[in-house]
Design an enzyme around this catalytic site. Structure first.
Site, PDB file in Angstrom:
ATOM      1  N   CYS A 223       1.675   5.877  13.644  1.00 34.13           N
ATOM      2  CA  CYS A 223       2.199   7.175  13.199  1.00 34.13           C
ATOM      3  C   CYS A 223       1.990   8.230  14.286  1.00 34.13           C
ATOM      4  CB  CYS A 223       1.540   7.599  11.893  1.00 34.13           C
ATOM      5  SG  CYS A 223      -0.264   7.681  11.937  1.00 34.13           S
TER       6      CYS A 223
ATOM      7  N   GLY B 215       0.829  -1.194   0.000  1.00 28.33           N
ATOM      8  CA  GLY B 215       0.000   0.000   0.000  1.00 28.33           C
ATOM      9  C   GLY B 215       0.868   1.250   0.000  1.00 28.33           C
TER      10      GLY B 215
END
Length: 305
Positions: free
Chosen positions: A144, A33
């Site tokens: 993240c 991805g």
């Protein structure tokens, strides 16, 4: 003790020649991805890591892109990785798939760096406890959001007694793919767990917002902490120092606001993507991939030492 970022600083011509003479560590990326393809691009540019094998789904446009970049590609998943006998595996697939990947790799002589929010492995951020790459083989990069806030919260925990932490992240819809959307519950849980472990706060709250706004907003994390015994000057100086350290590998990292009022500490972290072909708003991809490569290069350099 943080990872020695000086090892990753620009080197002299002689040092570069010596580095180029040493064999690069072989790598593989699970997942094709946005996250996996940007990671593969960064690995191709590394002085100490080889061009990766990229394993993804059949028919994936990401695999076609990886092939154009010069990567070996496969649709055989973890089996292809095992057959390739690599040194470092980056898991950029999904939280659900990661435990099975580790089960397959646990007996192999590899370093596994988990970029999914699966909560498996030793949780690591380069400026917080990056030294763990030298002794641990299964590393979790949390999320993240975790990579954005843990450096700041580590400083907060050193200069106060933390009672409560709230983290609110905002990410552009265009910068996340289906796996990230499906893993939102895991993202919240794993990020919250890492925050609790780092700060010893009795209560934590993590919220995630996916913004469809146009133009797409930059990746942002808002931190609110309630704490006792705050050493204000040391905290502010420490946050400035750690932000500079993070920028050594993620140049778009900024602490754009920092305040201390009574027992309340607030900070805003923004990350712009400045490496490679990512749009500027994809700072969420930038921060975790930059951390992954930094840790892997630190591991490679420790093996050469």
């Amino acid at each position: 003790m943080p990872l020695d970022l000086a090892r990753l600083a620009p080197r002299t011509t002689a040092a570069r020649e010596e580095s180029n003479a040493a064999p690069k560590l072989r790598t593989a990326v699970l997942g094709a991805g946005m996250l996996g393809i940007d990671l593969a691009r960064r690995l191709i540019g590394s002085a100490s890591l080889d061009t990766p094998l990229v394993a993804g789904r059949e028919g994936s446009s990401g695999l076609r892109q990886a092939a154009r970049m010069g990567c070996v590609i496969s649709t055989s998943g973890i089996r292809a990785v095992l057959d390739a006998h690599v040194d470092i595996v980056f898991d950029a697939s999904s939280a659900e798939a990661h435990p099975a990947h580790w089960a397959e790799l646990a007996s192999a002589d590899v370093m596994l760096i988990d970029l999914t929010p699966s909560s498996g492995g030793t949780m690591v951020a380069p400026t917080v406890n990056g030294f763990r790459v030298e002794t641990h083989r299964h590393l979790s990069l949390v999320s993240c959001g975790g990579q954005a806030v843990l450096p700041v919260l580590n400083v907060v925990a050193k200069h106060s007694t933390v009672n409560y932490v709230e983290v609110v992240t905002t990410v552009a819809s265009a910068s996340i793919g289906p796996a990230t959307r499906n893993n939102l519950d895991e993202y919240v849980a794993t990020t919250g767990y890492a925050v609790r472990r780092l700060t010893d706060a009795a209560t934590t709250k993590v919220l995630a917002t996916i913004s469809p706004a146009l133009p797409a907003p930059a990746f942002r994390a808002q931190i609110t902490a309630l704490a006792d015994g705050i050493n204000r000057d040391a905290l502010i100086a420490g946050v400035e120092s750690v932000a500079s350290a993070v920028r050594a590998f993620a140049p778009g990292y900024e602490v754009t606001a920092l305040g201390v009022s009574g027992d309340r500490i607030t900070a805003t972290v923004t990350v712009a993507a400045r490496g490679g072909c990512l749009p500027a708003f994809a700072g969420n991809v930038e921060i975790i991939n930059a951390a992954a490569v930094t840790l892997a290069e630190g591991y490679a350099n420790s093996r050469r030492a």
